[in-house]
Design a protein around this motif. Sequence first.
Motif, PDB file in Angstrom:
ATOM      1  N   GLY A 125       0.777  -1.236   0.000  1.00  0.00           N
ATOM      2  CA  GLY A 125       0.000   0.000   0.000  1.00  0.00           C
ATOM      3  C   GLY A 125       0.808   1.285   0.000  1.00  0.00           C
ATOM      4  O   GLY A 125       0.234   2.369  -0.014  1.00  0.00           O
ATOM      5  N   TRP A 126       2.129   1.182   0.028  1.00  0.00           N
ATOM      6  CA  TRP A 126       2.968   2.368  -0.034  1.00  0.00           C
ATOM      7  C   TRP A 126       2.976   2.902  -1.466  1.00  0.00           C
ATOM      8  O   TRP A 126       2.836   2.135  -2.420  1.00  0.00           O
ATOM      9  CB  TRP A 126       4.397   2.031   0.410  1.00  0.00           C
ATOM     10  N   GLU A 127       3.147   4.226  -1.585  1.00  0.00           N
ATOM     11  CA  GLU A 127       3.131   4.865  -2.895  1.00  0.00           C
ATOM     12  C   GLU A 127       4.436   5.608  -3.138  1.00  0.00           C
ATOM     13  O   GLU A 127       4.953   6.287  -2.243  1.00  0.00           O
ATOM     14  CB  GLU A 127       1.971   5.853  -2.979  1.00  0.00           C
ATOM     15  N   LEU A 128       4.934   5.492  -4.352  1.00  0.00           N
ATOM     16  CA  LEU A 128       6.148   6.188  -4.750  1.00  0.00           C
ATOM     17  C   LEU A 128       5.855   7.675  -4.872  1.00  0.00           C
ATOM     18  O   LEU A 128       4.826   8.066  -5.440  1.00  0.00           O
ATOM     19  CB  LEU A 128       6.634   5.631  -6.082  1.00  0.00           C
ATOM     20  N   TRP A 129       6.746   8.490  -4.328  1.00  0.00           N
ATOM     21  CA  TRP A 129       6.594   9.938  -4.422  1.00  0.00           C
ATOM     22  C   TRP A 129       7.081  10.379  -5.796  1.00  0.00           C
ATOM     23  O   TRP A 129       8.184  10.043  -6.207  1.00  0.00           O
ATOM     24  CB  TRP A 129       7.395  10.642  -3.324  1.00  0.00           C
ATOM     25  N   HIS A 130       6.258  11.142  -6.508  1.00  0.00           N
ATOM     26  CA  HIS A 130       6.587  11.561  -7.869  1.00  0.00           C
ATOM     27  C   HIS A 130       7.136  12.985  -7.950  1.00  0.00           C
ATOM     28  O   HIS A 130       7.708  13.364  -8.970  1.00  0.00           O
ATOM     29  CB  HIS A 130       5.363  11.432  -8.781  1.00  0.00           C
ATOM     30  N   GLY A 131       6.949  13.749  -6.891  1.00  0.00           N
ATOM     31  CA  GLY A 131       7.410  15.136  -6.894  1.00  0.00           C
ATOM     32  C   GLY A 131       8.876  15.262  -6.524  1.00  0.00           C
ATOM     33  O   GLY A 131       9.538  14.283  -6.171  1.00  0.00           O
ATOM     34  N   PRO A 132       9.396  16.475  -6.586  1.00  0.00           N
ATOM     35  CA  PRO A 132      10.798  16.711  -6.247  1.00  0.00           C
ATOM     36  C   PRO A 132      11.033  16.590  -4.740  1.00  0.00           C
ATOM     37  O   PRO A 132      10.163  16.932  -3.934  1.00  0.00           O
ATOM     38  CB  PRO A 132      11.044  18.143  -6.731  1.00  0.00           C
ATOM     39  N   THR A 133      12.224  16.089  -4.369  1.00  0.00           N
ATOM     40  CA  THR A 133      12.579  15.919  -2.960  1.00  0.00           C
ATOM     41  C   THR A 133      13.572  16.996  -2.539  1.00  0.00           C
ATOM     42  O   THR A 133      14.395  17.451  -3.336  1.00  0.00           O
ATOM     43  CB  THR A 133      13.198  14.528  -2.716  1.00  0.00           C
ATOM     44  N   PHE A 134      13.475  17.364  -1.261  1.00  0.00           N
ATOM     45  CA  PHE A 134      14.323  18.396  -0.678  1.00  0.00           C
ATOM     46  C   PHE A 134      14.685  17.986   0.742  1.00  0.00           C
ATOM     47  O   PHE A 134      14.044  17.123   1.343  1.00  0.00           O
ATOM     48  CB  PHE A 134      13.583  19.745  -0.603  1.00  0.00           C
ATOM     49  N   VAL A 135      15.687  18.662   1.298  1.00  0.00           N
ATOM     50  CA  VAL A 135      15.999  18.555   2.719  1.00  0.00           C
ATOM     51  C   VAL A 135      15.981  19.975   3.287  1.00  0.00           C
ATOM     52  O   VAL A 135      16.438  20.916   2.632  1.00  0.00           O
ATOM     53  CB  VAL A 135      17.352  17.851   2.987  1.00  0.00           C
TER      54      VAL A 135
ATOM     55  N   ARG B  26      17.669  21.009  -2.631  1.00  0.00           N
ATOM     56  CA  ARG B  26      17.206  19.947  -3.529  1.00  0.00           C
ATOM     57  C   ARG B  26      18.026  18.679  -3.333  1.00  0.00           C
ATOM     58  O   ARG B  26      19.245  18.720  -3.190  1.00  0.00           O
ATOM     59  CB  ARG B  26      17.334  20.453  -4.966  1.00  0.00           C
ATOM     60  N   THR B  27      17.342  17.524  -3.295  1.00  0.00           N
ATOM     61  CA  THR B  27      17.998  16.213  -3.158  1.00  0.00           C
ATOM     62  C   THR B  27      17.593  15.332  -4.333  1.00  0.00           C
ATOM     63  O   THR B  27      16.903  14.326  -4.171  1.00  0.00           O
ATOM     64  CB  THR B  27      17.617  15.544  -1.818  1.00  0.00           C
ATOM     65  N   GLU B  28      18.028  15.711  -5.520  1.00  0.00           N
ATOM     66  CA  GLU B  28      17.639  15.013  -6.748  1.00  0.00           C
ATOM     67  C   GLU B  28      17.959  13.524  -6.712  1.00  0.00           C
ATOM     68  O   GLU B  28      17.234  12.720  -7.309  1.00  0.00           O
ATOM     69  CB  GLU B  28      18.318  15.658  -7.958  1.00  0.00           C
ATOM     70  N   ASP B  29      19.039  13.156  -6.024  1.00  0.00           N
ATOM     71  CA  ASP B  29      19.418  11.741  -5.963  1.00  0.00           C
ATOM     72  C   ASP B  29      18.389  10.900  -5.208  1.00  0.00           C
ATOM     73  O   ASP B  29      18.389   9.680  -5.320  1.00  0.00           O
ATOM     74  CB  ASP B  29      20.809  11.567  -5.347  1.00  0.00           C
ATOM     75  N   GLU B  30      17.495  11.527  -4.460  1.00  0.00           N
ATOM     76  CA  GLU B  30      16.446  10.795  -3.736  1.00  0.00           C
ATOM     77  C   GLU B  30      15.161  10.660  -4.556  1.00  0.00           C
ATOM     78  O   GLU B  30      14.283   9.873  -4.194  1.00  0.00           O
ATOM     79  CB  GLU B  30      16.132  11.485  -2.406  1.00  0.00           C
ATOM     80  N   ASP B  31      15.049  11.425  -5.643  1.00  0.00           N
ATOM     81  CA  ASP B  31      13.856  11.333  -6.485  1.00  0.00           C
ATOM     82  C   ASP B  31      13.685   9.891  -6.952  1.00  0.00           C
ATOM     83  O   ASP B  31      14.638   9.244  -7.374  1.00  0.00           O
ATOM     84  CB  ASP B  31      13.974  12.253  -7.696  1.00  0.00           C
ATOM     85  N   GLY B  32      12.487   9.379  -6.845  1.00  0.00           N
ATOM     86  CA  GLY B  32      12.199   8.019  -7.270  1.00  0.00           C
ATOM     87  C   GLY B  32      12.453   6.967  -6.202  1.00  0.00           C
ATOM     88  O   GLY B  32      12.201   5.794  -6.442  1.00  0.00           O
ATOM     89  N   GLY B  33      12.932   7.376  -5.031  1.00  0.00           N
ATOM     90  CA  GLY B  33      13.195   6.416  -3.963  1.00  0.00           C
ATOM     91  C   GLY B  33      12.435   6.690  -2.677  1.00  0.00           C
ATOM     92  O   GLY B  33      12.491   5.914  -1.742  1.00  0.00           O
TER      93      GLY B  33
END
Length: 177
Positions: free
Chosen positions: A124-134, A142-149
Amino acid sequence: MTTIDMHESGELPSAWVPTLRRLLDDAFDGEFSDHDWEHCLGGQHVVARDGEELLCHAALVPRTLEIDGHEWRCGYVEGVATAAPVQGRGLGSTVMRRIGQMIDHDFEIGGLSTERPAFYESLGWELWHGPTFVRRGPRLVRTEDEDGGVMVLRAGPSRSVDLSAPIACHERPGDDW
């Protein structure tokens, strides 16, 4: 017979700690750092065991996630691992279902970072599709390396969050996500 135990970090049996660290070190091929272990502390641990043998672990720690400028009380999952000889028997799914119940009961949203999204999607977990930040103080980095994870488990009021909105966590030692 497999037993599922839940313990606050401060209440983990002291004899379990080195065994849990070995379990995590093995599961992450030696890439589980002291910072990664520290990220597991301060919340609750769900452990599957057979007698005294520890077979599977996941930790749930409180964090804050910012989604599109709104702060959410998050149950963040850390240190998910199953001993190699018992992988594929459903222990990881059982432990993560218990984690999901805890998130639904105690938090507004669940979060985690993974390189294995298919396992969590089946729960039931969902992949985050938006941009990630810290968040580093007042700044968002911006934490682009975390996008998709990054994945979320929407609970209660967060069921309507936009999975393509910006998401941020607060900085911490080691991996932010």
